[in-house]
Design a protein around this motif. Structure first.
Motif, PDB file in Angstrom:
ATOM      1  N   SER A   1      -0.504  13.105  -0.573  1.00 62.69           N
ATOM      2  CA  SER A   1      -0.553  11.717  -1.049  1.00 62.69           C
ATOM      3  C   SER A   1      -0.596  10.778   0.140  1.00 62.69           C
ATOM      4  CB  SER A   1       0.663  11.416  -1.921  1.00 62.69           C
ATOM      5  OG  SER A   1       0.608  12.176  -3.112  1.00 62.69           O
ATOM      6  N   ASP A   2      -1.488   9.795   0.054  1.00 59.29           N
ATOM      7  CA  ASP A   2      -1.661   8.900   1.195  1.00 59.29           C
ATOM      8  C   ASP A   2      -1.695   7.434   0.807  1.00 59.29           C
ATOM      9  OD1 ASP A   2      -5.199   9.815   1.593  1.00 59.29           O
ATOM     10  OD2 ASP A   2      -4.092   8.910  -0.068  1.00 59.29           O
ATOM     11  N   TYR A   3      -1.351   7.159  -0.419  1.00 63.03           N
ATOM     12  CA  TYR A   3      -1.328   5.761  -0.873  1.00 63.03           C
ATOM     13  C   TYR A   3      -0.229   5.637  -1.909  1.00 63.03           C
ATOM     14  CZ  TYR A   3      -2.999   1.402  -2.977  1.00 63.03           C
ATOM     15  OH  TYR A   3      -3.103   0.119  -3.447  1.00 63.03           O
ATOM     16  N   PHE A   4       0.591   4.594  -1.770  1.00 62.66           N
ATOM     17  CA  PHE A   4       1.756   4.431  -2.624  1.00 62.66           C
ATOM     18  C   PHE A   4       1.847   2.990  -3.097  1.00 62.66           C
ATOM     19  CE2 PHE A   4       3.359   8.556  -1.441  1.00 62.66           C
ATOM     20  CZ  PHE A   4       2.830   8.738  -0.177  1.00 62.66           C
ATOM     21  N   ILE A   5       2.263   2.846  -4.346  1.00 65.04           N
ATOM     22  CA  ILE A   5       2.321   1.526  -4.958  1.00 65.04           C
ATOM     23  C   ILE A   5       3.674   1.352  -5.636  1.00 65.04           C
ATOM     24  CG2 ILE A   5       1.198  -0.074  -6.563  1.00 65.04           C
ATOM     25  CD1 ILE A   5      -1.225   1.776  -6.550  1.00 65.04           C
ATOM     26  N   TRP A   6       4.187   0.147  -5.569  1.00 66.05           N
ATOM     27  CA  TRP A   6       5.375  -0.218  -6.345  1.00 66.05           C
ATOM     28  C   TRP A   6       4.949  -1.191  -7.442  1.00 66.05           C
ATOM     29  CZ3 TRP A   6      10.065   1.821  -6.529  1.00 66.05           C
ATOM     30  CH2 TRP A   6      10.535   2.564  -5.449  1.00 66.05           C
TER      31      TRP A   6
ATOM     32  N   ILE B   1       3.564  -4.325  -4.447  1.00 72.06           N
ATOM     33  CA  ILE B   1       3.170  -4.096  -3.068  1.00 72.06           C
ATOM     34  C   ILE B   1       2.703  -2.657  -2.930  1.00 72.06           C
ATOM     35  CG2 ILE B   1       5.471  -3.379  -2.286  1.00 72.06           C
ATOM     36  CD1 ILE B   1       4.930  -5.014   0.304  1.00 72.06           C
ATOM     37  N   ASP B   2       1.846  -2.419  -1.964  1.00 73.13           N
ATOM     38  CA  ASP B   2       1.377  -1.065  -1.710  1.00 73.13           C
ATOM     39  C   ASP B   2       1.478  -0.749  -0.225  1.00 73.13           C
ATOM     40  OD1 ASP B   2      -2.243  -1.751  -1.959  1.00 73.13           O
ATOM     41  OD2 ASP B   2      -0.668  -2.622  -0.709  1.00 73.13           O
ATOM     42  N   ILE B   3       1.327   0.530   0.082  1.00 70.50           N
ATOM     43  CA  ILE B   3       1.360   0.951   1.477  1.00 70.50           C
ATOM     44  C   ILE B   3       0.530   2.217   1.631  1.00 70.50           C
ATOM     45  CG2 ILE B   3       3.481   2.328   1.219  1.00 70.50           C
ATOM     46  CD1 ILE B   3       4.260   1.329   4.057  1.00 70.50           C
ATOM     47  N   ARG B   4      -0.182   2.306   2.734  1.00 67.41           N
ATOM     48  CA  ARG B   4      -0.955   3.502   3.029  1.00 67.41           C
ATOM     49  C   ARG B   4      -0.192   4.387   3.992  1.00 67.41           C
ATOM     50  NH1 ARG B   4      -5.429   2.247   0.490  1.00 67.41           N
ATOM     51  NH2 ARG B   4      -6.092   0.077   0.407  1.00 67.41           N
TER      52      ARG B   4
ATOM     53  N   ASP C   1       4.260   2.576   8.306  1.00 70.60           N
ATOM     54  CA  ASP C   1       5.653   2.897   8.015  1.00 70.60           C
ATOM     55  C   ASP C   1       6.337   1.791   7.225  1.00 70.60           C
ATOM     56  OD1 ASP C   1       5.862   4.211  11.327  1.00 70.60           O
ATOM     57  OD2 ASP C   1       5.511   5.289   9.454  1.00 70.60           O
ATOM     58  N   LYS C   2       5.779   0.607   7.335  1.00 68.89           N
ATOM     59  CA  LYS C   2       6.447  -0.561   6.753  1.00 68.89           C
ATOM     60  C   LYS C   2       5.397  -1.596   6.393  1.00 68.89           C
ATOM     61  CE  LYS C   2       9.894  -4.081   8.078  1.00 68.89           C
ATOM     62  NZ  LYS C   2      10.820  -4.480   9.169  1.00 68.89           N
ATOM     63  N   ARG C   3       5.660  -2.266   5.288  1.00 64.52           N
ATOM     64  CA  ARG C   3       4.797  -3.374   4.912  1.00 64.52           C
ATOM     65  C   ARG C   3       5.647  -4.417   4.209  1.00 64.52           C
ATOM     66  NH1 ARG C   3      -0.644  -3.678   1.189  1.00 64.52           N
ATOM     67  NH2 ARG C   3      -1.509  -5.489   2.275  1.00 64.52           N
ATOM     68  N   GLN C   4       5.384  -5.668   4.543  1.00 69.48           N
ATOM     69  CA  GLN C   4       6.194  -6.742   3.981  1.00 69.48           C
ATOM     70  C   GLN C   4       5.357  -7.660   3.123  1.00 69.48           C
ATOM     71  OE1 GLN C   4       8.044  -7.993   7.862  1.00 69.48           O
ATOM     72  NE2 GLN C   4       9.927  -7.888   6.662  1.00 69.48           N
ATOM     73  N   GLY C   5       6.009  -8.127   2.048  1.00 68.65           N
ATOM     74  CA  GLY C   5       5.401  -9.136   1.214  1.00 68.65           C
ATOM     75  C   GLY C   5       6.368 -10.293   1.091  1.00 68.65           C
TER      76      GLY C   5
ATOM     77  N   VAL D   1       8.339  -2.628   1.756  1.00 67.99           N
ATOM     78  CA  VAL D   1       8.256  -1.212   1.412  1.00 67.99           C
ATOM     79  C   VAL D   1       8.308  -0.413   2.716  1.00 67.99           C
ATOM     80  CG1 VAL D   1       5.724  -1.326   1.295  1.00 67.99           C
ATOM     81  CG2 VAL D   1       6.937   0.598   0.255  1.00 67.99           C
ATOM     82  N   LEU D   2       9.139   0.615   2.704  1.00 73.77           N
ATOM     83  CA  LEU D   2       9.268   1.509   3.837  1.00 73.77           C
ATOM     84  C   LEU D   2       8.803   2.895   3.431  1.00 73.77           C
ATOM     85  CD1 LEU D   2      12.812   0.493   5.129  1.00 73.77           C
ATOM     86  CD2 LEU D   2      10.596  -0.310   5.958  1.00 73.77           C
ATOM     87  N   LEU D   3       8.051   3.539   4.301  1.00 75.70           N
ATOM     88  CA  LEU D   3       7.539   4.875   4.025  1.00 75.70           C
ATOM     89  C   LEU D   3       7.983   5.821   5.132  1.00 75.70           C
ATOM     90  CD1 LEU D   3       5.730   6.835   2.424  1.00 75.70           C
ATOM     91  CD2 LEU D   3       3.810   6.034   3.815  1.00 75.70           C
ATOM     92  N   ASN D   4       8.632   6.903   4.737  1.00 72.49           N
ATOM     93  CA  ASN D   4       9.043   7.936   5.676  1.00 72.49           C
ATOM     94  C   ASN D   4       8.338   9.226   5.275  1.00 72.49           C
ATOM     95  OD1 ASN D   4      10.329  10.013   7.100  1.00 72.49           O
ATOM     96  ND2 ASN D   4      12.260   8.903   7.176  1.00 72.49           N
ATOM     97  N   LYS D   5       7.253   9.511   5.944  1.00 71.82           N
ATOM     98  CA  LYS D   5       6.431  10.672   5.578  1.00 71.82           C
ATOM     99  C   LYS D   5       7.123  11.988   5.932  1.00 71.82           C
ATOM    100  CE  LYS D   5       3.067   8.879   7.951  1.00 71.82           C
ATOM    101  NZ  LYS D   5       3.574   7.485   8.090  1.00 71.82           N
ATOM    102  N   THR D   6       8.009  11.946   6.900  1.00 71.03           N
ATOM    103  CA  THR D   6       8.690  13.168   7.325  1.00 71.03           C
ATOM    104  C   THR D   6       9.518  13.760   6.194  1.00 71.03           C
ATOM    105  OG1 THR D   6       8.792  12.362   9.598  1.00 71.03           O
ATOM    106  CG2 THR D   6      10.280  14.157   8.994  1.00 71.03           C
ATOM    107  N   VAL D   7      10.195  12.892   5.465  1.00 74.44           N
ATOM    108  CA  VAL D   7      11.037  13.356   4.363  1.00 74.44           C
ATOM    109  C   VAL D   7      10.445  12.987   3.005  1.00 74.44           C
ATOM    110  CG1 VAL D   7      13.133  13.384   5.733  1.00 74.44           C
ATOM    111  CG2 VAL D   7      12.476  11.294   4.534  1.00 74.44           C
ATOM    112  N   LYS D   8       9.211  12.496   2.999  1.00 76.21           N
ATOM    113  CA  LYS D   8       8.507  12.148   1.762  1.00 76.21           C
ATOM    114  C   LYS D   8       9.331  11.175   0.909  1.00 76.21           C
ATOM    115  CE  LYS D   8       6.032  16.565   1.401  1.00 76.21           C
ATOM    116  NZ  LYS D   8       6.909  17.397   2.249  1.00 76.21           N
ATOM    117  N   HIS D   9       9.629  10.067   1.490  1.00 73.95           N
ATOM    118  CA  HIS D   9      10.497   9.090   0.850  1.00 73.95           C
ATOM    119  C   HIS D   9       9.943   7.686   1.074  1.00 73.95           C
ATOM    120  CE1 HIS D   9      14.005   6.379   0.673  1.00 73.95           C
ATOM    121  NE2 HIS D   9      14.437   7.192  -0.262  1.00 73.95           N
ATOM    122  N   LEU D  10       9.992   6.890   0.024  1.00 78.08           N
ATOM    123  CA  LEU D  10       9.685   5.477   0.215  1.00 78.08           C
ATOM    124  C   LEU D  10      10.717   4.637  -0.519  1.00 78.08           C
ATOM    125  CD1 LEU D  10       6.629   4.268  -1.881  1.00 78.08           C
ATOM    126  CD2 LEU D  10       7.495   6.560  -2.090  1.00 78.08           C
TER     127      LEU D  10
END
Lengths: 114, 112
Positions: A30-35, A48-51, A55-59, A64-73
């Protein structure tokens, strides 16, 4: 199989405090995430979304924070207001699939106490 | 609201009757989706369309069919409604440039 889940079914916060809603995903492709935010009786509303290259995107009031190492947002809402009370969903997508199919989590209910 | 409307917004029907739900969009989006939302299951994809007359199944397609004869309309049909199809149905569209899906207001269906 693939799954997207939210850690807590209900989160209760005081008005003015910051809220943090968490989400775990299992598909490393998975490479795209939406709230999304869903108010009672309405359809899900994009927040908000993030690719995956971020690691981080602000609105506005949301991060939204994305941690791909532990598969957590996570979704952080600053200065939570009564109007933020709703169910929040995370969703994941594999962009290369080109079908736009999303996998949704169960949702977390955010309750804002005055 | 991404120019999406759903009709009807509420419907009560009896088991065994056919039901058609309509999703209408005004912004010429290529992709359209039908989801159902149930407590404990979240949003689940029923069918989707990637163009006129181009449709495919989602994870919960049994008992449902769809049609898309023109870009703006995506119809969901329950050929013979069952009580297990009582749900809230959402239509969504996808912007061809970005991957974000935008949702309609929903149709609440009760099958007695």
């Amino acid at each position: 199989g693939e799954s997207v889940g939210l850690h807590l079914p209900t989160l209760s916060v005081q008005e003015g405090d910051n809220s943090i809603i968490n989400c775990a995903y299992s598909n490393s492709a998975s490479d795209y995430f939406i709230w999304y935010k869903q108010e009672s009786g309405k359809g899900p509303q994009f927040i908000i979304d993030i690719r995956s290259n971020m690691d981080k995107r602000q609105g506005q009031r949301v991060t939204v924070l994305l941690n791909k190492t532990v598969k957590h947002l996570s979704l952080q809402i600053a200065a939570t207001q009564p109007g933020d009370s709703a169910v929040y969903f995370c969703a994941e997508n594999i962009r290369s699939s080109n079908t736009g199919k999303l996998i949704f989590g169960q949702g977390t209910t955010l309750q804002v106490k005055p | 609201d991404a120019g999406i409307t759903q009709s009807p917004r509420h419907k009560v029907t009896e088991t065994g009757t056919p039901v058609t739900l309509r999703c209408h969009q005004t912004e010429n989006h290529r992709y359209m989706y039908w989801y159902r939302q149930d407590p404990g299951h979240g949003l689940r994809l029923i069918h989707y369309s990637y163009g006129v007359k181009d449709t495919d199944k989602g994870e919960v397609s049994d008992g449902y069919s769809v049609s898309r004869s023109k870009t703006e309309d995506f119809l969901l049909t329950l050929e013979s409604a069952t009580s297990s199809q009582t749900s809230v149905y959402f239509c969504a569209i996808k912007d061809t440039v970005e991957e974000t899906q935008y949702f309609g207001p929903g149709t609440r269906l009760l099958v007695l």
